[in-house]
Every structure is written in structure tokens, then in C-alpha cells.
Write an enzyme that holds these catalytic residues in place. Structure first.
Site, PDB file in Angstrom:
ATOM      1  N   ASP A 126       0.848  -1.185   0.000  1.00  0.00           N
ATOM      2  CA  ASP A 126       0.000   0.000   0.000  1.00  0.00           C
ATOM      3  C   ASP A 126       0.896   1.251   0.000  1.00  0.00           C
ATOM      4  OD1 ASP A 126      -2.999   0.896   0.541  1.00  0.00           O
ATOM      5  OD2 ASP A 126      -1.799   1.989   2.006  1.00  0.00           O
ATOM      6  N   TYR A 231      -0.267  11.618   2.065  1.00  0.00           N
ATOM      7  CA  TYR A 231      -1.025  11.680   0.811  1.00  0.00           C
ATOM      8  C   TYR A 231      -0.820  13.017   0.097  1.00  0.00           C
ATOM      9  CZ  TYR A 231      -3.696   7.347   1.279  1.00  0.00           C
ATOM     10  OH  TYR A 231      -4.071   6.028   1.326  1.00  0.00           O
ATOM     11  N   HIS A 290      -6.836  -6.910  -0.439  1.00  0.00           N
ATOM     12  CA  HIS A 290      -5.826  -5.853  -0.391  1.00  0.00           C
ATOM     13  C   HIS A 290      -4.763  -6.112   0.669  1.00  0.00           C
ATOM     14  CE1 HIS A 290      -4.233  -1.782  -0.689  1.00  0.00           C
ATOM     15  NE2 HIS A 290      -4.355  -1.646   0.632  1.00  0.00           N
TER      16      HIS A 290
END
Length: 314
Positions: A126, A231, A290
């Protein structure tokens, strides 16, 4: 281990020695990195352990690797699983969340604090894949192999396509820290649980107790803002990574493009990694969504050991 960190040590399954600590990375800036170290049982005389660095994703901490630490150590690896800057037991400064700077944190941890000599294998999941990619670009002479899982890598065409998809709404949401922190305050557990609910194939892989660990981590002061800053830096990361490839070429090491086989996006990862390296292996992990190392840890370990053995013996 240096004088700046004390670690508690215990025996893990199969004779692996597992310890935990916090390392000063930059005392002037107040940056400390929490980590878990799993060391292998005694090796044959003359044999040296290989080293692998496991970089977790979000909304998680190094707890994400709990199921694979001992198996990798039993296979002869010194396993280093850090909480990157802003997560878990690591400090949460106001800045420094570009992956180039975060990679430097981990490089200091691995080589200066833990005293690892020689190149390492780097594994990311991730957001950790984005950081692992930055690490491999910045320290390309110190990396044996790069394993990426379940993330678009900033600097690739696929990243540019993926970040604007409706299902990637959280990229924009987190890139506005004041809004995201305000709206999730007091609701951190509910907020992170939706990611586990939506992206898990094996429903029992992440238990309520595991969610408790992650929820406590993101309820800590500064933790949600740090996640958002990671982010917010992604487009900046993309420019840094593209410039690095333009200056020095694609990565010279083998790259593994992986993800959970039940995830529809996983089919894109090999092509994406071929943008950044010529030696790319694609391998999807069966019976996993995931959260690959938690949903199918045995499948992850088999995949990594096979890939890294080939990378080290090529």
C-alpha cells in the site's frame, strides 16, 4: 543497538529472536522511528543473514507484518519492520512526508542504528510500496530487490490514471488535512474500519483486536494529520521519482509486482512496474484481497522467498 533506544527481546516461533525499539533519526528535529527486529536462529558457521525491510501501508502500522516476521527469520533473514514517520510508535512531525525524506529515515535506522552492512531487500505494501519505491530510487546501490504490493507508484503513468478514479476518493480527501482531520476526529475507528471491510477477502484475517491496535494508533495526537500529509505529498513524490529515473535510468534491480488475486486492480501492477524497471516479475497472491500479508501470510512468504532468492543468485 545504540544508547538512544532500549529494546525488549523475546523468543519467537522457530527460534526467531524478536525485539522492539525506537531509534533517534534526527534529534534536532525530534524524529524517532519505532521498529520491530526479527533475527534468525543461529546460522551455520560462516553464513550471514540476509536483511529485508518491510514497510507497512495505511491505515496501519508495523503490526501489519506480525504474521510473517517469524517465518522470514526462520528462512535466514534479519527482518526489520519499522513504523514510518508519522505512524505507530514513530514521532509525528509537522513536515518531512515526501518519500525521499521518509526513505532517509529508514536508511538511517537500518544502517546507522541497527548496523546493517551491505544491500537489503525492500518490501512495501500500500503506501509502503510508494515509500519502498522512493527508497530504491534514492539508495539504488543499496537494494537487492524491490517488492511492491497493492499501490499505484508515484512517477508512473498508472499512478496518474489511478489517482483520479472515483474509487480513489481518499487520495483527494486526505490531501486536505484540515478537512479530513476535522471530519474524522473522534471517529477514527469507524473510519479506518471501512477500509478493512471494503478491501478484505478473508473476513477473519484482521480481527477486532487488530483493529483496536490500528484505531489506537490513529487516535493518537497528530496521527491522522501525518497520514494526510503523506497523501498530500504524493504528487510531489511523483515529480521527484520521475526526475530520478530521468537522471539515473530505471531501477537496475529485480522488481516484484504483486497484490491480492481477488482485487480487480491487481492486473495493472506488472505493467506499472515495467515503467520503472526492466526486470519485473508479476505474481498475485491467491485467496487474498488488499491486505496481502495478513490475509495469506503463507502465500506472501512463499512468493517473497522465491523471488528474492532468484534476485540474490542471478
Amino acid at each position: 543497538m545504540n544508547a538512544h533506544s532500549a529494546a525488549a527481546t523475546g523468543d519467537g516461533p522457530g527460534g526467531a529472536r524478536i525485539s522492539h525499539g525506537r531509534a533517534w533519526i534526527d534529534q534536532d528535529a525530534g524524529v524517532r522511528i519505532g521498529y520491530t527486529l526479527a533475527e534468525p536462529p543461529p546460522l551455520p558457521e560462516g553464513a550471514a543473514p540476509k536483511t529485508v525491510v518491510l514497510i507497512h501501508g495505511a491505515p496501519q502500522t508495523r503490526h501489519a507484518w506480525r504474521k510473517v516476521l517469524a517465518p522470514l527469520a526462520q528462512a535466514g533473514y534479519r527482518v526489520i519492520a519499522p513504523d514510518y514517520r508519522g505512524a505507530g510508535a514513530s514521532t509525528k512531525p509537522r513536515d518531512g512526508y515526501d518519500k525521499w525524506t521518509m526513505a532517509a529515515d529508514l536508511h538511517v535506522l537500518v544502517h546507522d542504528h541497527l548496523g546493517v552492512q551491505g544491500p537489503v531487500s525492500v518490501v512495501g505494501h500500500d503506501l509502503g510500496s510508494m515509500l519502498a519505491f522512493g527508497y530504491a530510487l534514492r539508495y539504488r546501490d543499496g537494494v537487492v530487490s524491490l517488492t511492491t504490493m497493492e499501490a499505484p507508484l508515484p512517477g508512473t503513468d498508472y499512478y496518474e490514471q489511478r489517482k483520479v478514479a472515483k474509487s480513489a476518493w481518499h487520495f483527494d480527501f486526505h490531501a486536505h488535512p484540515d478537512i479530513a482531520v476535522h471530519l474524522t476526529h473522534g471517529r477514527e475507528r469507524w473510519y479506518i474500519t471501512r477500509f478493512f471491510d471494503d478491501l478484505t477477502y478473508q473476513p477473519d484475517a484482521i480481527t477486532d483486536a487488530d483493529v483496536d491496535v490500528y484505531a489506537r494508533a490513529f487516535q493518537a495526537p497528530g496521527a491522522m494529520r501525518a497520514l494526510c500529509e503523506i497523501y498530500r505529498e504524493l504528487d510531489h513524490d511523483a515529480r521527484i521519482h520521475r526526475d530520478a529515473i530521468a537522471a539515473d535510468g530505471k531501477l537496475p534491480v529485480p522488481v516484484l509486482a504483486s497484490g491480492g488475486a481477488t482485487q480487480a486492480l491487481a492486473v495493472n501492477y506488472q505493467g506499472m512496474c515495467e515503467e520503472i524497471a526492466d526486470d519485473v516479475t508479476g505474481h498475485l497472491v491467491e485467496d487474498a484481497g488488499h491486505w496481502v500479508p495478513e490475509e495469506n501470510p503463507e502465500g506472501f512468504v512463499r512468493m517473497f522467498l522465491d523471488f528474492d532468492h532468484r534476485a540474490r543468485t542471478a
